[in-house]
Design an enzyme around this catalytic site. Structure first.
Site, PDB file in Angstrom:
ATOM      1  N   ASP A 192      -4.228  28.594  16.382  1.00 23.68           N
ATOM      2  CA  ASP A 192      -3.751  29.456  15.345  1.00 23.68           C
ATOM      3  C   ASP A 192      -4.936  30.322  14.856  1.00 23.68           C
ATOM      4  O   ASP A 192      -4.971  31.393  14.553  1.00 23.68           O
ATOM      5  CB  ASP A 192      -3.068  28.843  14.101  1.00 23.68           C
ATOM      6  CG  ASP A 192      -1.968  28.181  14.459  1.00 23.68           C
ATOM      7  OD1 ASP A 192      -1.232  28.632  15.673  1.00 23.68           O
ATOM      8  OD2 ASP A 192      -1.424  26.990  14.147  1.00 23.68           O
ATOM      9  N   GLY A 193      -6.047  29.771  14.853  1.00 22.10           N
ATOM     10  CA  GLY A 193      -7.501  30.387  14.293  1.00 22.10           C
ATOM     11  C   GLY A 193      -7.762  31.643  15.292  1.00 22.10           C
ATOM     12  O   GLY A 193      -8.162  32.620  14.821  1.00 22.10           O
ATOM     13  N   THR A 236      -3.236  22.951  15.996  1.00 27.34           N
ATOM     14  CA  THR A 236      -1.769  22.969  15.497  1.00 27.34           C
ATOM     15  C   THR A 236      -0.850  23.654  16.230  1.00 27.34           C
ATOM     16  O   THR A 236       0.381  23.349  16.368  1.00 27.34           O
ATOM     17  CB  THR A 236      -1.671  23.586  13.811  1.00 27.34           C
ATOM     18  OG1 THR A 236      -2.700  22.989  13.258  1.00 27.34           O
ATOM     19  CG2 THR A 236      -0.359  23.301  13.296  1.00 27.34           C
TER      20      THR A 236
HETATM   21  C1  LIG Z   1       4.617  12.013   6.571  1.00 27.97           C
HETATM   22  C2  LIG Z   1       4.325  13.138   7.454  1.00 27.97           C
HETATM   23  C3  LIG Z   1       4.180  14.312   6.865  1.00 27.97           C
HETATM   24  C4  LIG Z   1       4.318  15.212   7.840  1.00 27.97           C
HETATM   25  C5  LIG Z   1       4.155  16.710   7.348  1.00 27.97           C
HETATM   26  C6  LIG Z   1       3.991  17.805   8.278  1.00 27.97           C
HETATM   27  C7  LIG Z   1       4.020  19.285   7.590  1.00 27.97           C
HETATM   28  C8  LIG Z   1       3.849  20.171   8.527  1.00 27.97           C
HETATM   29  C9  LIG Z   1       3.958  21.586   8.314  1.00 27.97           C
HETATM   30  C10 LIG Z   1       3.106  22.442   9.073  1.00 27.97           C
HETATM   31  C11 LIG Z   1       2.928  23.644   8.798  1.00 27.97           C
HETATM   32  C12 LIG Z   1       1.823  24.260   9.694  1.00 27.97           C
HETATM   33  C13 LIG Z   1       1.333  25.660   9.227  1.00 27.97           C
HETATM   34  C14 LIG Z   1       0.310  26.029  10.233  1.00 27.97           C
HETATM   35  C15 LIG Z   1      -1.027  26.000   9.846  1.00 27.97           C
HETATM   36  C16 LIG Z   1      -1.958  26.482  10.889  1.00 27.97           C
HETATM   37  O1  LIG Z   1      -2.217  27.993  10.855  1.00 27.97           O
HETATM   38  C17 LIG Z   1      -3.212  25.935  10.336  1.00 27.97           C
HETATM   39  C18 LIG Z   1      -4.440  26.074  11.482  1.00 27.97           C
HETATM   40  O2  LIG Z   1      -4.037  25.485  12.523  1.00 27.97           O
HETATM   41  P1  LIG Z   1      -5.291  25.414  14.026  1.00 27.97           P
HETATM   42  O3  LIG Z   1      -6.388  24.439  13.237  1.00 27.97           O
HETATM   43  O4  LIG Z   1      -4.591  25.243  15.028  1.00 27.97           O
HETATM   44  O5  LIG Z   1      -6.001  26.623  14.010  1.00 27.97           O
HETATM   45  N1  LIG Z   1      -3.240  24.384  10.326  1.00 27.97           N
HETATM   46  C19 LIG Z   1      -3.297  23.957   9.073  1.00 27.97           C
HETATM   47  O6  LIG Z   1      -3.344  24.397   8.396  1.00 27.97           O
HETATM   48  C20 LIG Z   1      -2.978  22.470   9.504  1.00 27.97           C
HETATM   49  C21 LIG Z   1      -2.190  21.762   8.186  1.00 27.97           C
HETATM   50  C22 LIG Z   1      -1.367  20.764   8.696  1.00 27.97           C
HETATM   51  C23 LIG Z   1      -0.887  19.874   7.365  1.00 27.97           C
HETATM   52  C24 LIG Z   1      -0.489  18.607   8.016  1.00 27.97           C
HETATM   53  C25 LIG Z   1      -0.626  17.523   7.195  1.00 27.97           C
HETATM   54  C26 LIG Z   1      -0.439  16.147   7.745  1.00 27.97           C
HETATM   55  C27 LIG Z   1       0.229  15.415   6.266  1.00 27.97           C
HETATM   56  C28 LIG Z   1       0.150  13.926   6.623  1.00 27.97           C
HETATM   57  C29 LIG Z   1       0.255  13.610   5.171  1.00 27.97           C
HETATM   58  C30 LIG Z   1       0.547  11.984   5.110  1.00 27.97           C
HETATM   59  C31 LIG Z   1       0.592  11.388   4.120  1.00 27.97           C
HETATM   60  C32 LIG Z   1       0.844   9.710   4.433  1.00 27.97           C
HETATM   61  C33 LIG Z   1       0.787   8.800   3.203  1.00 27.97           C
HETATM   62  C34 LIG Z   1       0.452   7.721   3.398  1.00 27.97           C
HETATM   63  N1  LIG Z   2     -17.248  30.249  20.122  1.00 26.95           N
HETATM   64  C1  LIG Z   2     -16.913  30.001  18.987  1.00 26.95           C
HETATM   65  N2  LIG Z   2     -17.838  29.310  18.107  1.00 26.95           N
HETATM   66  C2  LIG Z   2     -17.379  28.918  16.882  1.00 26.95           C
HETATM   67  N3  LIG Z   2     -16.246  29.101  16.470  1.00 26.95           N
HETATM   68  C3  LIG Z   2     -15.255  29.764  17.168  1.00 26.95           C
HETATM   69  C4  LIG Z   2     -15.686  30.297  18.481  1.00 26.95           C
HETATM   70  N4  LIG Z   2     -14.552  31.090  18.979  1.00 26.95           N
HETATM   71  C5  LIG Z   2     -13.735  30.951  17.988  1.00 26.95           C
HETATM   72  N5  LIG Z   2     -14.007  30.439  17.223  1.00 26.95           N
HETATM   73  C6  LIG Z   2     -13.266  30.197  15.773  1.00 26.95           C
HETATM   74  O1  LIG Z   2     -12.745  28.790  15.638  1.00 26.95           O
HETATM   75  C7  LIG Z   2     -11.721  28.616  14.719  1.00 26.95           C
HETATM   76  C8  LIG Z   2     -10.863  27.674  15.194  1.00 26.95           C
HETATM   77  O2  LIG Z   2     -10.263  27.987  16.550  1.00 26.95           O
HETATM   78  P1  LIG Z   2      -8.957  27.524  17.290  1.00 26.95           P
HETATM   79  O3  LIG Z   2      -8.855  28.252  18.595  1.00 26.95           O
HETATM   80  O4  LIG Z   2      -7.763  28.255  16.370  1.00 26.95           O
HETATM   81  O5  LIG Z   2      -8.861  26.030  17.286  1.00 26.95           O
HETATM   82  P2  LIG Z   2      -8.300  24.902  16.314  1.00 26.95           P
HETATM   83  O6  LIG Z   2      -6.921  24.990  16.542  1.00 26.95           O
HETATM   84  O7  LIG Z   2      -8.866  23.681  16.881  1.00 26.95           O
HETATM   85  O8  LIG Z   2      -8.672  25.150  14.830  1.00 26.95           O
HETATM   86  C9  LIG Z   2     -10.986  30.016  14.837  1.00 26.95           C
HETATM   87  O9  LIG Z   2     -10.960  30.358  13.495  1.00 26.95           O
HETATM   88  C10 LIG Z   2     -12.024  30.888  15.482  1.00 26.95           C
HETATM   89  O10 LIG Z   2     -12.525  31.909  14.553  1.00 26.95           O
END
Ligand SMILES: CCCCCCCCCCCCC/C=C/[C@@H](O)[C@H](COP(=O)(O)O)NC(=O)CCCCCCCCCCCCCCC
Ligand SMILES: Nc1ncnc2c1ncn2[C@@H]1O[C@H](COP(=O)(O)OP(=O)(O)O)[C@@H](O)[C@H]1O
Ligand SMILES: [Ca+2]
Length: 574
Positions: A192-193, A236
């Site tokens: 997503d980043g 994610t």
């Molecule tokens: C008890 C299980 C709870 C599961 C809850 C799941 C809620 C999911 C909602 C997801 C919304 C996702 C929105 C997207 C965000 C992404 O843009 C963004 C970036 O993604 P990237 O790293 O791939 O670039 N991702 C995020 O910000 C990650 C948010 C994830 C939140 C997950 C939270 C997991 C929670 C687990 C709680 C467990 C409580 C357990 C207590 C014993």
């Molecule tokens: N070559 C790089 N080195 C470090 N960071 C980078 C590079 N290319 C992209 N990024 C940054 O890494 C972050 C995470 O990347 P992403 O592809 O979304 O993976 P993830 O889902 O694991 O967070 C993004 O916000 C992006 O801007």
């Protein structure tokens, strides 16, 4: 072989079986003919789903193999597989090798099929700009592209210029500054980043060229023509999952090749009179902000960092005061609790187009922004909600991901010009766990007394002055002292060098610079490592980025960008 203006027909063989093949209008079909000349099962492939037609007997998986014969041709097309577990069925590459009675017939079939492809599938991309983040997700971006994606692009006759990124924001800057002539789309291989980088590049570039100020909250932004494609290779993969229905690199590649087009709403986040960021999935304060801030310190864990941080933040059991104001969307059109799902060809989204672009000229495909430079979208009666919240989340689409297949707001629409605002008030830990857990099953996460959800066009968030007065009475000198030191120099306060850690302090500093000194004193910022008192403000998680401001304004721009996707195909069609 018979050819008239609408139909091409001949006998063909697949292995030792005889078939009657015909190409008419939108479909290429072949029917088995048995020894007594009776017709048996027919297979039909829409021309729009043909990936390529090659001379000879060709294989590309597991590796490329070409047997260059005179009378054979190979057809590649989209094949719908059996249904995945709880999610939409993935697509794969179907392949059939046909044997013709003569070389002339073979050549005619190839010509006819390629002509049909040009006529019936005109919006396919020919040249793409691809950005690979080698460090996203499980660090398999390069491998995914070279082993799964590139061979399919080659088969479909798509040429690509590949950039393997060396730093964050390289992809965004490339799109903002470089010559993009000749490209029909931009693709990211990452999470997503990475998608967010492309989103910012494409929107920024389009506004630059149209002479529109991105900072003006009231202006009507110019919709972007350059399509964005996502090959999922992140943690994610929320945007990919929500717009395609599955995070599968081959399925995404096939959607790109056939030139699918899915408009998408975008939320612009502003601080005072400047644009801070754009978001398509989640702008979240409280729990999701804290999870992201915590997870930055555990990047080495890969995608698991969110689960680990989720548990830690859950155990911290925090809630935050806030004042939320929102501009409701028209409740006659749809509601976040109407139990519908936005699927391919969604009626609510297609009907929104006319409402969002009343001056769209379909004959020239031009959006006339000079007719209404300023949008009427911010007119209406604002509603105010004040309280303590576990989390405040705003999402332009359902925001589903493998962890939560129905998403943050299961009935949200991809392209209706609205977002869903979810307010989860302070509650006991079990209540909040119930809320979180319902994201993973079929129970309604909004059917809880401490949760409310609203379909909105704009949102403002601020810290209630009353709450701050209360904190003042607590008279926490230690926190006050830390806050002042952060204001001077965030690095002095924390010896730790971890990015997310100092970023969090930096977030506090930027915010404090913009508020009155009386507020400054009472915002204790706690990182969990070197600070000791709980903070009363959280951070905003904007599609996986921590925002440097707390008091923000958000506005939804309907159908601002287009993805190579078609929304989620109803699994009953598979
Ligand atoms: C008890 C299980 C709870 C599961 C809850 C799941 C809620 C999911 C909602 C997801 C919304 C996702 C929105 C997207 C965000 C992404 O843009 C963004 C970036 O993604 P990237 O790293 O791939 O670039 N991702 C995020 O910000 C990650 C948010 C994830 C939140 C997950 C939270 C997991 C929670 C687990 C709680 C467990 C409580 C357990 C207590 C014993
Ligand atoms: N070559 C790089 N080195 C470090 N960071 C980078 C590079 N290319 C992209 N990024 C940054 O890494 C972050 C995470 O990347 P992403 O592809 O979304 O993976 P993830 O889902 O694991 O967070 C993004 O916000 C992006 O801007
Ligand atoms: Ca929407």
């Amino acid at each position: 072989m018979e050819i008239d203006s609408v139909r091409v027909e001949s006998s063909l063989w697949i292995g030792n079986k005889r078939y009657r093949a015909h190409l008419s209008g939108w479909y290429f079909s072949w029917t088995e003919i048995d020894k007594r000349n009776r017709e048996k099962k027919t297979i039909s492939v829409p021309v729009s789903e043909v990936i390529g037609v090659k001379e000879g007997r060709v294989e590309i998986q597991p590796q490329k193999k070409v047997e260059d014969t005179d009378i054979d041709f190979t057809l590649f097309y989209v094949k719908r597989s059996s249904k995945g577990n709880g999610i939409r069925a993935p697509w794969s590459l179907g392949r059939t090798q046909f044997c013709c009675p003569s070389r002339a017939v073979r050549d005619q079939w190839i010509t006819q099929l390629r002509t049909a492809l040009k006529t019936h599938s005109p919006s396919r991309p020919h040249r793409l700009l691809v950005f690979i983040n080698p460090f996203g997700g499980k660090k398999r971006g390069k491998q995914i592209f070279h082993s799964l994606v590139a061979p399919l692009f080659e088969l479909a006759g798509i040429s690509s210029h590949v950039v393997v990124t060396e730093r964050a924001n390289q992809a965004r800057d490339y799109i903002l500054k470089k010559d993009l002539t000749g490209f029909d789309g931009v693709i990211c291989v990452g999470g997503d980043g990475m998608f967010s980088e492309l989103l910012h590049g494409v929107i920024g570039r389009t506004q630059q060229e149209a002479g529109v100020s991105e900072h003006d909250l009231t202006v009507m932004l110019q919709p972007c023509d350059l399509h964005i494609g996502i090959i999922p290779a992140g943690s994610t993969d929320c945007v990919c999952f929500t717009t395609i229905g599955i995070n599968d690199p081959v399925t995404s590649t096939l959607h790109i090749i056939i030139g699918d087009s899915q408009p998408l709403d975008v939320c612009s986040v502003h601080y005072q009179s400047t644009l801070v960021r754009y978001s398509v999935s989640m702008v979240g304060y409280g729990f999701y902000g804290d999870v992201l801030a915590e997870s930055e310190r555990h990047r080495w864990m890969g995608p698991l960092r969110y689960d680990y941080s989720g548990c830690m933040v859950y155990l911290g059991n925090r809630s935050y005061p806030g004042l939320v104001q929102y501009l409701p969307a028209d409740s006659h059109i749809s509601s976040p609790r109407d139990n519908t799902r936005c699927l391919s060809g969604c009626r609510v989204c297609s009907e929104s187009k006319e409402r969002l672009f009343p001056h769209f000229d379909s004959s020239s495909s031009l959006y006339s922004t000079n007719v209404s430079q300023y949008s009427s979208e911010l007119e209406g009666e604002w509603v105010t909600v004040e309280g303590r919240f576990k989390c405040v989340s705003l999402t332009c689409m359902s925001s589903s991901c493998p962890r939560s297949p129905k998403g943050l707001s299961p009935s949200a629409h991809l392209a209706d010009g609205t977002a869903d605002l979810i307010l989860v008030r302070e509650t006991n830990p079990l209540g909040f766990l119930t809320y979180l857990h319902r994201h993973t099953n079929t129970q309604d996460q909004f059917d809880l007394p401490f949760v409310e959800v609203h379909r909105v066009r704009a949102v403002r968030f601020s810290l209630p002055p009353g709450e701050e007065e209360e904190e003042e009475e607590e008279g926490d000198r230690e926190v006050q002292a830390s806050a002042e030191r952060v204001l001077d120099d965030p690095e002095k306060l924390c010896s730790s060098d971890i990015a997310g850690h100092s970023q969090q302090h930096l977030a506090g500093r930027t915010e404090r610079r913009n508020v009155t000194t009386s507020r400054v004193k009472h915002r204790g910022f706690v990182c969990g490592t070197c600070c000791t008192k709980p903070r009363s403000i959280s951070v905003w998680n904007c599609d996986g980025e921590i925002l440097p401001h707390t008091e923000i304004s958000c506005r939804i721009h309907g159908q601002l960008v287009r993805l190579f996707a078609r929304g989620i195909e109803d699994s009953t069609m598979a």
